[in-house]
Scaffold this active site. Structure first.
Site, PDB file in Angstrom:
ATOM      1  CB  CYS A  50      -0.947  -0.021   1.194  1.00 22.42           C
ATOM      2  SG  CYS A  50      -0.126  -0.231   2.786  1.00 22.42           S
ATOM      3  CG  HIS A 305      -3.883   0.384   4.769  1.00 25.89           C
ATOM      4  ND1 HIS A 305      -3.423  -0.479   3.792  1.00 25.89           N
ATOM      5  CD2 HIS A 305      -4.868   1.126   4.190  1.00 25.89           C
ATOM      6  CE1 HIS A 305      -4.109  -0.272   2.683  1.00 25.89           C
ATOM      7  NE2 HIS A 305      -4.985   0.709   2.904  1.00 25.89           N
TER       8      HIS A 305
END
Length: 1235
Positions: A50, A305
């Site tokens: 990510c 994330h």
């Protein structure tokens, strides 16, 4: 690539061997999903990428960077096809970036893949696919690009767009001399801690000055002395694109751990950098920058994330939002009537205009459901008919394709429809439920999107404020100079600036995707039906069965489930040319009894999806009335049930045998239970059904007479259920002795009886039916009869259970029932010679010695009132042993010799000896009652430290009077290594339990070997118990009687010599301390240290005691406990303190508890930090020991794996402990040389 899997011809037939079972359809790999309503593509996450996806999307939405990269053609970067050629210089990273950007712009897929790009980075392991820091990646990627573009026209791409300079100046207050140093930057790193926002941080960095005065003067080169000065920094050159990295992660030096700064940190959408620049004479617009990307991190410093908020500068995406319920719909004057807006014609035209005037028919229904929140069938079908039929009726507006799979608006009506739509679009979307998107004024507002890997969602500009603080907050900021203007032709034009070869590649890829989606759509809407042809079946034994074979009776038909039932019926008519008369299609299912028809299919206008026919469904084709002249009952009520019926067998002469037989029978589920008696030709009887409530399903319950008219289903019977039939005129073990029927009885089962009488017989093993209430005597007599042995055995035989290892256990009394004897059904019994013991007798096993091999035990039957002495005599006589120097011990549960039976005049019953127990004949006469026989060992710490210099080597006298145990994992000292202990056997002594410890030492000193040691007195001996062949518990009080130590009757004592007498208190802990020799990984000889645990028992207390003992400062020592079994040292630190959440008090670590469990005799390693700063406590011997343990564990693991492979037994996966955090690794991108 898909072969003929997606043929256009939907109706294909094959004769399949259906009897082998239904086929497993392999689902083809579906093509990527198309873009969602935003018309923007995300990037798939490869596991932890990510951070990479967020940065790539930022670069992609930087049009100047993207177009500059696109301007480099194959003549400069090379071709993909030449990348494996040794002499070709193919700049693979820029090429892969170009292709990725082209896919993000033009390829109609929900998310692009970065697999090819990461391969070009040289990321072949899983390490790079884990999460890394995006700020680190930004610098590494720019460096890799600069290296890759050397020698091309784009060699200065990164420099032109992102390079800036900072100048640091120091101005002398005396001579005004300016000393300056210039630094380059690609991103500005700013502090977050104790700063309110970006402008505040820039002010601290580039406006405020640092003054050198007082004790912190500056040495001026011109003045050549220390003077007052001022230090400052300014931005000298600003790049077109300014990247700002926020220092969210810091280190707490108190807790010694990293943490994330989550405080509020503001940043503006537009910023004026003029106050922070060295040159301020330019126009103000030169210093204005607009925010266009925010990379956000959610989580902590060890994981989380990334996603990114991006401003769509070129308006490439579709920026729409759901309308808020709180807002009024529209002005009522501008609204048409609700009925007009709600007309399906208007809504369908609106959907088609949104979808570029072309959409598959089945997707049109899904879009309608998404728009209005209700399906076509529920809202419009009753009034307007099926959707496809509605489109056909309005052919002046809608044009269906030849196969009716897609629909579009007619050209002559599209203009009118478009004007209608523009006139009514606002009303339509306002009338939709909140789930459907509405149109917004997207021209005046900046278009922001939240790109989270594959998902792209529109957001409002004000949503950025939510990322100022918290665990999910901004981590990198990207600004662009406000003067940068985009050309008009680039607006909403994703093809702008893309080179021709990539345009052609993407166009071809889109065509291929559309083809694959069409093929996949066709495959997903095709299913297989199994047609069972009625003329090929007959009704037999309660169900339908093929007359000849499944091959001729079953046809497999592949059909499009979007077609109607009438289409299916017509296709079957065409296939079955021989069919005459009516044709009825019914859903059938294969049940254990055969094939059964459940329901007929009606409504030819319904599609197969609407009829809820499943893939692989069985369809019975017949006339709807009879099969082979037999009228067929249909439905779930009369479903055939295959039941297992148990009843007593009848011999040829009509006599009832004891053998219970089991036979299958089929009955309709709606038939009465009593019909089973008619089927078995039993005029009157009782039916037992299996009781579900009984544990293990071993119980039966009789059906009352009044319930005999209930159906099988009402009684809860289903396929595979068992029922037991009992004839009312039978008199056997299924009835109670009072010959009355009971409402509950135990399940009949069988026992296996083997002939072990050493007599010849035709059968070696028989199976005897019994219940848990059957007497053992009855089973024995039945076994003798069925084994056809002599009847005389009835008076001289017994039954003995056989365990899983084949060992015969003690005989079972005849008077016991199987339940009382604790015999399970299916057990094996041996028929043996000899009577079973009576209720007053005991059947015992006995063997000589403590090391008993399986199968070597002898057997004896004695009265339970016999004394231990007489029992010992009988066993000695039967085993042929002579003499009186023997005693008995009972074998304990772990098959080891237990406590001796000391009370020789007590009876076996009084000592709780039971049948089946094993007694051991142990050599040696027991001491008199109240006396102990104690083996004495000599405990000598090896080495010269603090011990008797006159001691001889214990091994010198081993052959003459003793034996040596070497416990290699015991405490103690052995010169330069921790812990090796030798125990030397000296002899046995007999002593009263009332004698004191000092008297035991005195008596031990009379043993002959003690004369060689020259111990002055018992006070110079330290006594330990022996546990697992090494010293265990320290016996500290000389005047305490042995009885109070609770030593047991198998106690062994080892004695350790002392230089002088000692008097240890109950709270004193005796420790072996050894000082580590610096640089040698060894220890000095051990010294005994007495630590009073009553003064606290904490790490700090012990550290202070050790420091005082060795005359060292307490802060200059480190100590650790040695665990010899593991070859490990556990440091003992006074800083190991826990803080409870409630009381907020420091909880001390008490060393006598977990994890140290400090006790007498433990080894404590001591490190002098003044001369030894090594963190390690281990020795070379520890390394060797650990390696040996590892090899042993590996050998055990390999042997277990080999055993598992041989037995083909798959172990269930054990609960995996939490893995420790993996060490952080650096990130790198591998680039070839292009210089």
């Amino acid at each position: 690539m898909f072969g003929d899997l997606f043929e256009e011809e939907y109706s294909t037939v094959s004769n399949n061997q259906y009897g082998k079972g239904k086929k497993l359809k392999t689902k083809a790999l579906e093509p990527p999903a198309p873009r969602e309503f935003t018309n923007l593509s995300g990037i798939r996450n490869q596991g932890g990428t990510c951070y990479l996806n967020s940065l790539l999307q930022t670069l992609h939405f930087t049009p100047e960077f993207r177009e500059a990269l696109f301007s480099l053609g194959p003549e400069e970067l090379g071709l993909f096809e030449d990348k494996d050629k040794p002499d070709a210089k193919v700049r693979i990273i820029p090429l892969q970036l170009q292709r990725l950007f082209a896919q993000l712009l033009l390829l109609d897929q929900e998310a692009a893949s970065t697999a090819d790009l990461t391969d070009s980075f040289g990321w072949t392991s899983n390490e790079e696919m884990r999460q890394h820091d995006v700020q680190e990646l930004n610098r590494i990627l720019f460096s890799a690009l600069e290296t890759s573009l050397v020698g091309t026209s784009g060699h200065d791409l990164i420099y032109r767009l992102y390079h800036g300079t900072i100048v640091n100046q120091i101005v002398c207050k005396e001579c005004k001399n300016v000393s300056e140093r210039q630094e380059d930057f690609l991103d500005l790193t700013v502090a977050v801690k104790n700063v309110s926002g970006l402008e505040d941080a820039l002010w601290n960095m580039y406006v405020e000055e640092e003054v050198f005065d007082c004790d912190n003067l500056y040495h001026c080169g011109t003045c050549d002395r220390l003077v007052k000065a001022a230090k400052s920094a300014k931005l000298r050159k600003l790049p077109p694109f300014l990247t700002v990295s926020l220092l969210r992660f810091n280190f707490d030096f108190v807790k010694c751990e990293r943490y994330k700064e989550t405080s509020c940190y503001t940043f503006p959408l537009r910023i004026n950098l003029k106050p922070f620049c060295e040159q301020s004479e330019l126009d103000d617009l030169e210093y204005i920058y607009d925010l266009f990307s925010v990379i956000i991190h959610k989580g902590g410093c060890y994981g989380g994330h990334y996603h990114v908020y991006i401003k769509d500068v070129d308006h490439l995406g579709n920026w729409q939002f759901q309308e808020e319920k709180s807002k009024p719909d529209v002005n009522l004057k501008d609204l048409q009537s609700e009925e007009e807006i709600d007309h399906p014609l208007m809504i369908l035209k609106a959907i088609l205009l949104e979808e570029n005037n072309l959409i598959p028919v089945d997707q049109l229904g899904q879009k309608l459901l998404k728009k209005i929140g209700i399906s076509w069938n529920k809202k419009y079908r009753k009034q307007h008919g099926p959707l496809r039929k509605f489109l056909q009726l309005h052919s002046q507006i809608f044009l269906l394709s030849s196969d009716e799979s897609t629909v579009r608006l007619l050209k002559n009506s599209s203009l009118q429809a478009e004007s209608d739509f523009q006139r009514n679009d606002q009303q339509i979307f306002k009338m939709l439920p909140p789930e459907s998107p509405g149109l917004n004024n997207s021209i005046s507002c900046p278009h922001w999107f939240d790109i989270n890997d594959s998902k792209v969602q529109p957001i409002r500009e004000k949503d950025i404020e939510q990322q100022f603080q918290g665990k999910e907050s901004a981590y990198m900021l990207f600004y662009r100079k406000s003067q940068l203007q985009r050309p008009p032709e680039a607006r909403a034009n994703p093809r702008y600036g893309v080179p021709c070869h990539l345009l052609n590649e993407m166009d071809a890829a889109n065509i291929e995707l559309q083809t694959k989606r069409a093929e996949c759509d066709s495959a997903n809407n095709t299913f297989e039906l199994h047609l069972h042809l009625g003329p090929q079946y007959h009704f037999f034994n309660g169900a339908l069965h093929p007359v000849v074979s499944q091959t001729e009776s079953v046809w497999d038909l592949t059909f499009d489930k979007r077609k109607t039932l009438g289409d299916l019926r017509q296709s079957i008519f065409q296939l079955l040319e021989f069919w005459e008369g009516d044709m009825v299609l019914s859903v059938a299912k294969l049940v254990p009894a055969g094939l059964h028809i459940y329901q007929s299919l009606g409504g030819d206008e319904l599609t197969l999806c609407e009829t809820e026919i499943a893939d692989g469904e069985d369809i019975f084709v017949w006339n709807g009335v009879e099969v082979g002249g037999v009228h067929i009952q249909t439905g779930i009520d009369c479903e055939p049930l295959l039941l297992n019926v148990l009843h007593l067998d009848t011999s040829s002469d009509g006599e009832k045998c004891c053998q219970v037989i089991e036979s299958p029978h089929v009955f309709p589920a709606n038939a009465e239970v009593g019909t089973v008696l008619t089927a078995l030709a039993i005029p009157a009887g009782v039916i037992f059904i299996n009781s579900a409530g009984c544990p293990g399903g071993e119980g039966w319950t009789a059906i009352p007479k009044e319930d005999m008219r209930k159906t099988f289903r009402e009684q809860g019977l289903r396929n595979g259920s068992s029922i037991l039939i009992q004839d009312s005129h039978d008199d056997n073990s299924l009835l109670t002795k009072e010959e009355k029927w009971v409402t509950s009885m135990n399940e009949i089962d069988w026992l296996h009886v083997k002939n072990l009488c050493q007599l010849e017989s035709e059968e070696k093993q028989v199976k005897i039916s019994a219940t848990v209430n059957t007497m053992v005597f009855d089973i024995r007599i039945k076994a003798i009869k069925e084994l056809k042995l002599m009847k005389e055995l009835a008076d001289n035989s017994c039954l003995r259970p056989i365990d899983r290892n084949g060992k015969l256990l003690c005989p079972v009394p005849d008077s016991y029932t199987l339940k009382e004897a604790e015999l399970k059904m299916g057990s094996s019994l041996g028929l043996c010679l000899g009577k079973a013991p009576s209720s007053s007798q005991l059947f015992l096993f006995f063997a000589m010695g403590s090391d008993v091999q399986p199968g070597t035990e002898m057997e004896i039957v004695v009265e339970e009132t016999i004394s231990v002495r007489d029992c010992l005599k009988l066993m000695l006589k039967k085993s042929g042993l002579q003499g009186d120097a023997w005693h008995l011990r009972k074998m304990d549960w772990c098959y080891e010799a237990g406590e001796p039976l000391c009370e020789e005049d007590a009876t076996l019953k009084e000592l709780l000896i039971c049948s089946g127990d094993t007694l051991l004949l142990i050599e040696g006469q027991l001491p008199p009652l109240g006396f102990l026989k104690v083996p004495i060992w000599w405990y000598q710490l090896q080495g010269p430290s603090g011990h008797w210099e006159s001691h001889q080597d214990q091994t010198n006298c081993t052959s003459s009077w003793g034996r040596v145990w070497r416990a290699t994992s015991s405490q103690g000292a052995s010169g330069n290594e921790p812990a090796q202990v030798s125990l030397l056997y000296l002899g046995d002594i007999e002593i009263s339990e009332d004698a004191t410890l000092a008297e035991l030492k005195s008596q031990a000193m009379t043993l002959p070997p003690f004369l060689e040691f020259g111990v002055p007195s018992p006070a110079h001996l330290r006594a330990w118990t022996v546990e697992r062949k090494r010293p265990g518990r320290l016996l500290r009080t000389d005047r305490q009687p042995l009885r109070e130590y609770k030593l047991g009757r198998r106690i062994e004592i080892c004695l350790e010599p002392l230089q002088k007498g000692e008097n240890l208190g109950p709270q004193d802990v005796l420790l072996r301390t050894q000082v580590r020799i610096p640089g040698e990984r060894t220890y000095a000889p051990a010294l005994d240290l007495v630590w009073n645990a009553a003064q606290g028992g904490t790490a700090g207390s012990l550290r202070q005691r050790v420091a005082d003992f060795y005359r060292l400062p307490v802060e200059k020592i480190e100590i650790a406990k040695y665990f010899p079994e593991k070859f490990e040292w556990l440091p003992i630190s006074s800083w190991n303190q826990q803080i409870t959440k409630r009381k907020k008090k420091k909880k001390q670590d008490y060393l006598q508890g977990a994890p140290y469990y400090l006790k007498d005799g433990d080894t404590i390693g001591v490190k002098n930090l003044l001369i030894d700063d090594d963190d390690d406590f281990s020795t070379i011997r520890d390394d060797t020991g650990k390696e040996k343990q590892k090899q042993r564990a590996l050998g055990r693991r390999k042997s277990q794996e080999a055993l598992h492979e041989q037995s083909s037994y798959i172990l269930s996966s054990a609960e995996t402990p939490a893995r420790p955090r993996a060490p952080e690794t650096s990130l790198s991108i591998h680039v070839g040389s292009f210089r």
